[in-house]
Design an enzyme around this catalytic site. Structure first.
Site, mmCIF file in Angstrom:
data_model
loop_
_atom_site.group_PDB
_atom_site.id
_atom_site.type_symbol
_atom_site.label_atom_id
_atom_site.label_comp_id
_atom_site.label_asym_id
_atom_site.label_seq_id
_atom_site.Cartn_x
_atom_site.Cartn_y
_atom_site.Cartn_z
ATOM 1 N N ASP A 129 -32.332 -6.503 -3.180
ATOM 2 C CA ASP A 129 -31.572 -5.825 -2.117
ATOM 3 C C ASP A 129 -30.628 -6.765 -1.371
ATOM 4 O OD1 ASP A 129 -33.023 -3.575 -2.753
ATOM 5 O OD2 ASP A 129 -33.817 -3.237 -0.732
ATOM 6 N N GLY A 141 -39.757 -18.732 5.368
ATOM 7 C CA GLY A 141 -39.144 -19.726 4.489
ATOM 8 C C GLY A 141 -37.687 -19.916 4.864
ATOM 9 N N GLY A 146 -33.998 10.037 3.768
ATOM 10 C CA GLY A 146 -33.983 11.224 4.625
ATOM 11 C C GLY A 146 -34.612 12.423 3.936
ATOM 12 N N HIS A 177 -44.000 21.229 -27.578
ATOM 13 C CA HIS A 177 -43.937 22.507 -26.881
ATOM 14 C C HIS A 177 -45.324 22.869 -26.387
ATOM 15 C CE1 HIS A 177 -42.862 26.641 -25.966
ATOM 16 N NE2 HIS A 177 -43.964 27.024 -26.613
ATOM 17 N N GLY A 227 -45.747 -8.156 -1.585
ATOM 18 C CA GLY A 227 -45.255 -6.879 -2.114
ATOM 19 C C GLY A 227 -43.981 -6.364 -1.465
ATOM 20 N N GLY A 228 -43.603 -6.953 -0.318
ATOM 21 C CA GLY A 228 -42.309 -6.617 0.276
ATOM 22 C C GLY A 228 -42.207 -5.193 0.783
ATOM 23 N N THR A 229 -40.956 -4.751 0.952
ATOM 24 C CA THR A 229 -40.669 -3.398 1.444
ATOM 25 C C THR A 229 -41.328 -2.368 0.537
ATOM 26 O OG1 THR A 229 -38.527 -4.185 2.219
ATOM 27 C CG2 THR A 229 -38.775 -1.798 1.985
ATOM 28 N N GLY A 244 -29.594 11.194 2.499
ATOM 29 C CA GLY A 244 -29.742 10.387 1.283
ATOM 30 C C GLY A 244 -31.198 10.391 0.840
HETATM 31 P P1 FAD Z 1 -38.087 -6.496 -0.477
HETATM 32 O O1 FAD Z 1 -39.008 -5.570 -1.143
HETATM 33 O O2 FAD Z 1 -37.418 -6.032 0.781
HETATM 34 O O3 FAD Z 1 -38.922 -7.826 -0.193
HETATM 35 C C1 FAD Z 1 -38.402 -8.898 0.510
HETATM 36 C C2 FAD Z 1 -39.539 -9.693 1.089
HETATM 37 O O4 FAD Z 1 -39.024 -10.918 1.572
HETATM 38 C C3 FAD Z 1 -40.219 -9.030 2.277
HETATM 39 O O5 FAD Z 1 -41.602 -8.983 2.081
HETATM 40 C C4 FAD Z 1 -39.872 -9.928 3.459
HETATM 41 O O6 FAD Z 1 -40.880 -10.005 4.447
HETATM 42 C C5 FAD Z 1 -39.692 -11.260 2.772
HETATM 43 N N1 FAD Z 1 -38.840 -12.203 3.499
HETATM 44 C C6 FAD Z 1 -37.589 -11.985 3.973
HETATM 45 N N2 FAD Z 1 -37.091 -13.106 4.532
HETATM 46 C C7 FAD Z 1 -38.065 -14.048 4.405
HETATM 47 C C8 FAD Z 1 -38.153 -15.409 4.783
HETATM 48 N N3 FAD Z 1 -37.130 -16.038 5.352
HETATM 49 N N4 FAD Z 1 -39.309 -16.067 4.520
HETATM 50 C C9 FAD Z 1 -40.346 -15.440 3.919
HETATM 51 N N5 FAD Z 1 -40.311 -14.154 3.529
HETATM 52 C C10 FAD Z 1 -39.184 -13.474 3.762
HETATM 53 N N6 FAD Z 1 -36.972 1.848 -4.518
HETATM 54 C C11 FAD Z 1 -37.303 2.393 -5.702
HETATM 55 O O7 FAD Z 1 -36.877 1.877 -6.741
HETATM 56 N N7 FAD Z 1 -38.091 3.492 -5.781
HETATM 57 C C12 FAD Z 1 -38.575 4.106 -4.674
HETATM 58 O O8 FAD Z 1 -39.286 5.110 -4.762
HETATM 59 C C13 FAD Z 1 -38.237 3.567 -3.408
HETATM 60 N N8 FAD Z 1 -38.701 4.135 -2.269
HETATM 61 C C14 FAD Z 1 -38.396 3.570 -1.082
HETATM 62 C C15 FAD Z 1 -38.872 4.189 0.088
HETATM 63 C C16 FAD Z 1 -38.581 3.651 1.325
HETATM 64 C C17 FAD Z 1 -39.105 4.337 2.565
HETATM 65 C C18 FAD Z 1 -37.822 2.455 1.406
HETATM 66 C C19 FAD Z 1 -37.533 1.835 2.745
HETATM 67 C C20 FAD Z 1 -37.339 1.843 0.271
HETATM 68 C C21 FAD Z 1 -37.609 2.403 -0.978
HETATM 69 N N9 FAD Z 1 -37.124 1.829 -2.164
HETATM 70 C C22 FAD Z 1 -37.426 2.403 -3.368
HETATM 71 C C23 FAD Z 1 -36.287 0.624 -2.151
HETATM 72 C C24 FAD Z 1 -37.137 -0.608 -2.510
HETATM 73 O O9 FAD Z 1 -38.205 -0.713 -1.595
HETATM 74 C C25 FAD Z 1 -36.276 -1.867 -2.466
HETATM 75 O O10 FAD Z 1 -35.129 -1.695 -3.271
HETATM 76 C C26 FAD Z 1 -37.067 -3.068 -2.970
HETATM 77 O O11 FAD Z 1 -38.215 -3.273 -2.201
HETATM 78 C C27 FAD Z 1 -36.199 -4.327 -2.954
HETATM 79 O O12 FAD Z 1 -36.950 -5.399 -3.423
HETATM 80 P P2 FAD Z 1 -36.644 -6.910 -3.002
HETATM 81 O O13 FAD Z 1 -37.634 -7.739 -3.739
HETATM 82 O O14 FAD Z 1 -35.209 -7.195 -3.165
HETATM 83 O O15 FAD Z 1 -36.914 -6.994 -1.431
HETATM 84 P P1 NAD Z 2 -28.796 6.293 1.229
HETATM 85 O O1 NAD Z 2 -27.609 5.459 0.985
HETATM 86 O O2 NAD Z 2 -29.527 6.882 0.091
HETATM 87 O O3 NAD Z 2 -28.415 7.532 2.157
HETATM 88 C C1 NAD Z 2 -27.792 7.371 3.393
HETATM 89 C C2 NAD Z 2 -27.133 8.685 3.752
HETATM 90 O O4 NAD Z 2 -26.694 8.586 5.085
HETATM 91 C C3 NAD Z 2 -25.904 9.008 2.887
HETATM 92 O O5 NAD Z 2 -25.984 10.326 2.443
HETATM 93 C C4 NAD Z 2 -24.737 8.776 3.845
HETATM 94 O O6 NAD Z 2 -23.634 9.607 3.579
HETATM 95 C C5 NAD Z 2 -25.390 9.113 5.178
HETATM 96 N N1 NAD Z 2 -24.759 8.486 6.342
HETATM 97 C C6 NAD Z 2 -24.247 7.238 6.446
HETATM 98 N N2 NAD Z 2 -23.779 7.030 7.684
HETATM 99 C C7 NAD Z 2 -24.009 8.156 8.383
HETATM 100 C C8 NAD Z 2 -23.745 8.565 9.716
HETATM 101 N N3 NAD Z 2 -23.160 7.739 10.589
HETATM 102 N N4 NAD Z 2 -24.109 9.810 10.102
HETATM 103 C C9 NAD Z 2 -24.719 10.658 9.212
HETATM 104 N N5 NAD Z 2 -24.969 10.327 7.951
HETATM 105 C C10 NAD Z 2 -24.641 9.091 7.532
HETATM 106 O O7 NAD Z 2 -29.750 5.392 2.150
HETATM 107 P P2 NAD Z 2 -31.262 5.617 2.603
HETATM 108 O O8 NAD Z 2 -31.693 6.987 2.323
HETATM 109 O O9 NAD Z 2 -31.353 5.082 3.982
HETATM 110 O O10 NAD Z 2 -32.030 4.638 1.635
HETATM 111 C C11 NAD Z 2 -31.758 3.225 1.661
HETATM 112 C C12 NAD Z 2 -31.942 2.602 0.324
HETATM 113 O O11 NAD Z 2 -33.306 2.650 -0.070
HETATM 114 C C13 NAD Z 2 -31.132 3.321 -0.717
HETATM 115 O O12 NAD Z 2 -30.205 2.417 -1.257
HETATM 116 C C14 NAD Z 2 -32.095 3.749 -1.764
HETATM 117 O O13 NAD Z 2 -31.680 3.381 -3.045
HETATM 118 C C15 NAD Z 2 -33.402 3.045 -1.422
HETATM 119 N N6 NAD Z 2 -34.467 4.041 -1.583
HETATM 120 C C16 NAD Z 2 -34.738 4.468 -2.853
HETATM 121 C C17 NAD Z 2 -35.678 5.458 -3.044
HETATM 122 C C18 NAD Z 2 -35.946 5.933 -4.426
HETATM 123 O O14 NAD Z 2 -35.563 5.261 -5.374
HETATM 124 N N7 NAD Z 2 -36.594 7.062 -4.615
HETATM 125 C C19 NAD Z 2 -36.347 6.008 -1.974
HETATM 126 C C20 NAD Z 2 -36.032 5.562 -0.707
HETATM 127 C C21 NAD Z 2 -35.091 4.561 -0.529
#
Ligand code: FAD
Ligand code: NAD
Length: 467
Positions: A313, A115, A186, A445, A39-41, A183
């Site tokens: 990502d 991997g 945060g 509505h 399921g990743g991140t 962002g």
């Molecule tokens: P990832 O989900 O990062 O998965 C990559 C996987 O690869 C991981 O499990 C890792 O362990 C594995 N991996 C890496 N290298 C190797 C290797 N060499 N061998 C084996 N396995 C490996 N996005 C949204 O759209 N909506 C949200 O509400 C949202 N909320 C978020 C909240 C937070 C706190 C965070 C941190 C992120 C959020 N995101 C959200 C962003 C979202 O999680 C990512 O954009 C998304 O997970 C990216 O998917 P991915 O498949 O590219 O990689």
């Molecule tokens: P972000 O890019 O959304 O926000 C980072 C913020 O940090 C920006 O406002 C930027 O101006 C600021 N910043 C950068 N450098 C700085 C510095 N030196 N000092 C102070 N402020 C600084 O990144 P994030 O909030 O870390 O999220 C990371 C990624 O995860 C995003 O690309 C986002 O798309 C994804 N994510 C998505 C969701 C969602 O879809 N609801 C939720 C969480 C995370």
């Protein structure tokens, strides 16, 4: 040696969705994940756990702030962070188990371990027990995702100076938390703790919070968060964060270049994420990362080595789960000889504060910079009967359309349930609807969706009805 049509490294939303689609299309599919759960991140430390805590903290906030006005008297309401984290862990466990079920159902072989590329058609898996497995494969898909980023002076020690991963596993409700970065992360995680009673101070480099969103959204969200007690330190350059033992001390320069010192119990570093390729052995297949740490791909998500693809990502574009999923589907269908398509302009973005912020298409500033002649219709949420009935009156919906053709070019909203409401705008834009098209559709509505109809009416010759 095992042989597969495709081997996917990484089981996040990009990797696991690609695996399912490849299997559906008849490919013998393997997926490799270095952690114990799939399921990743997104599922483990991102989308799902953050939304679980956002929902729990929202219930607490409503119980302590809104229930009495609804005529519900509750006494001694307490936030139990241990139970909130336990529930969140249960949600995560169930969701990750669901992915494992989907892998089994689709006959996808799962390998747990690191991997890495041996060459353009061979992948090595090193398990936790150090056992090595070699896989021979026609194609490889890199879906290794991203990790939290930070800059010099704000290195997380994961104890007091934390990333989102630690914030999702807190064992106490801090009195005060500094958040570097206004962002998405945060503001979402700041909201979780802010609702539970933590004083949140956001230190942001840019002039506004959520600086990449439409300026009306940052303005409205600023009002909402300030009302909730957030302190926003905009245009502040962080110099140094220190763990003082019992808390943290942050030194920043404000826009006048004066030194500002802030102290708190914890500091959450949320300044973006960086692509993750550690230990992947890209060089063994003749690949390298670009200056931003990303793997370069062409419009088919294909790297410079034709048998190797990359998605999510770890490549260019928005770091969003649904963007990674679309790219996973794209690669599977492209390999099967189909002609898939992704419109990157129509990938919606959502911030899960309350009210939620959601957008699709271009912002007002982007369209002005492109020299487009535009017209804007806006409608305040407080003018809706539904909003008054539920006491959710903050927010606005903004529809931007081409001045001449009336085609909708961008929709931006801060509204209750905006995360779901935005899909009407995405569908409309997918079919290149005009503002008048949306305005002429009958909306139920009383609903929040009426605000989109009204904003579309406002964009069509200023015809909104209820303002
Ligand atoms: P990832 O989900 O990062 O998965 C990559 C996987 O690869 C991981 O499990 C890792 O362990 C594995 N991996 C890496 N290298 C190797 C290797 N060499 N061998 C084996 N396995 C490996 N996005 C949204 O759209 N909506 C949200 O509400 C949202 N909320 C978020 C909240 C937070 C706190 C965070 C941190 C992120 C959020 N995101 C959200 C962003 C979202 O999680 C990512 O954009 C998304 O997970 C990216 O998917 P991915 O498949 O590219 O990689
Ligand atoms: P972000 O890019 O959304 O926000 C980072 C913020 O940090 C920006 O406002 C930027 O101006 C600021 N910043 C950068 N450098 C700085 C510095 N030196 N000092 C102070 N402020 C600084 O990144 P994030 O909030 O870390 O999220 C990371 C990624 O995860 C995003 O690309 C986002 O798309 C994804 N994510 C998505 C969701 C969602 O879809 N609801 C939720 C969480 C995370």
């Amino acid at each position: 040696m095992s042989t597969f049509d495709i081997t996917i490294i990484g089981s996040g939303p990009g990797g696991y969705v690609a695996a399912i689609r490849c299997a559906q299309l008849g490919m013998k599919t393997a997926i490799i994940e270095k952690y114990d759960t799939l399921g990743g991140t997104c599922l483990n430390v991102g989308c799902i756990p953050s939304k679980a805590l956002l929902d729990s903290s929202e219930h607490y906030h409503n119980a302590t702030h809104n229930f009495s006005e609804h005529g519900i008297d509750v006494k001694d309401v307490k936030a139990n962070i241990t139970q909130m984290i336990n529930r969140k862990n249960e949600v995560v466990a169930q969701t990750c188990a669901g992915v494992k079920f989907l892998m089994d159902k689709n006959n996808i072989e799962v390998f747990h371990g690191l991997g890495s590329l041996v060459d353009k058609n061979t992948v090595k898996v090193v398990g936790n027990d150090k056992k090595e497995t070699l896989i021979s494969t026609k194609n490889i898909l890199l879906a290794t995702g991203s990790k939290p980023n930070y800059f010099p002076g704000m290195e997380p020690d994961k104890k007091r100076i934390i990333t989102s991963t630690e914030a999702l596993n807190m064992t106490e409700i801090p009195k005060k938390m500094l958040v570097i970065g206004g962002g998405v992360i945060g503001l979402e995680l700041g909201s979780v703790f802010g609702r539970l009673g933590t004083q949140i101070d956001v230190v942001e480099f840019a002039k506004t919070i959520v600086p990449t969103m439409d300026k009306t959204m940052s303005k409205e969200l600023t009002k909402v968060l300030k009302k909730e007690g957030f302190k926003l330190h905009l245009q502040h350059k962080v110099q140094k964060v220190t763990n003082t033992g019992k808390g943290v001390k942050l030194v920043a320069l404000n826009k006048k270049n004066e030194e500002v010192t802030l102290e708190a119990d914890y500091c959450l570093v949320a300044v973006g994420r960086k692509p993750y390729t550690d230990g992947l052995g890209l060089e063994n297949a003749g690949l390298k990362t670009n200056e931003r740490g990303q793997i370069d791909v062409n419009e088919h998500m294909q790297t410079s080595v034709p048998s190797i693809y990359a998605i999510g990502d770890v490549i260019r574009g928005a770091m969003l789960a649904h963007k990674a999923e679309e790219e996973g589907m794209y690669v599977a269908e492209h390999l099967a000889g189909q002609k898939p398509h992704i419109d990157y302009n129509l990938i919606p973005g959502v911030v899960y504060t309350w009210p939620e912020v959601a957008s699709v298409g271009k912002t007002e500033d982007e369209l002005i910079a492109e020299g487009r002649e535009i017209k804007i219709g806006q409608f305040p949420i407080k003018a809706l009967g539904r909003a008054r009935a539920s006491m959710d009156t903050a927010g606005t919906i903004k529809v931007i359309a081409d001045k001449e053709t009336d085609e909708v070019l961008g929709v931006h909203m801060i509204a209750p349930r905006a995360a779901d409401l935005i899909m009407e705008a995405v569908t409309a834009m997918e079919y290149r609807a005009s503002a008048e098209d949306i305005a002429r559709i009958c909306h139920p509505h009383p609903t929040y969706s009426e605000a989109l109809k009204e904003a579309a009416l406002a964009a069509t010759d200023d015809r909104a009805l209820h303002v």
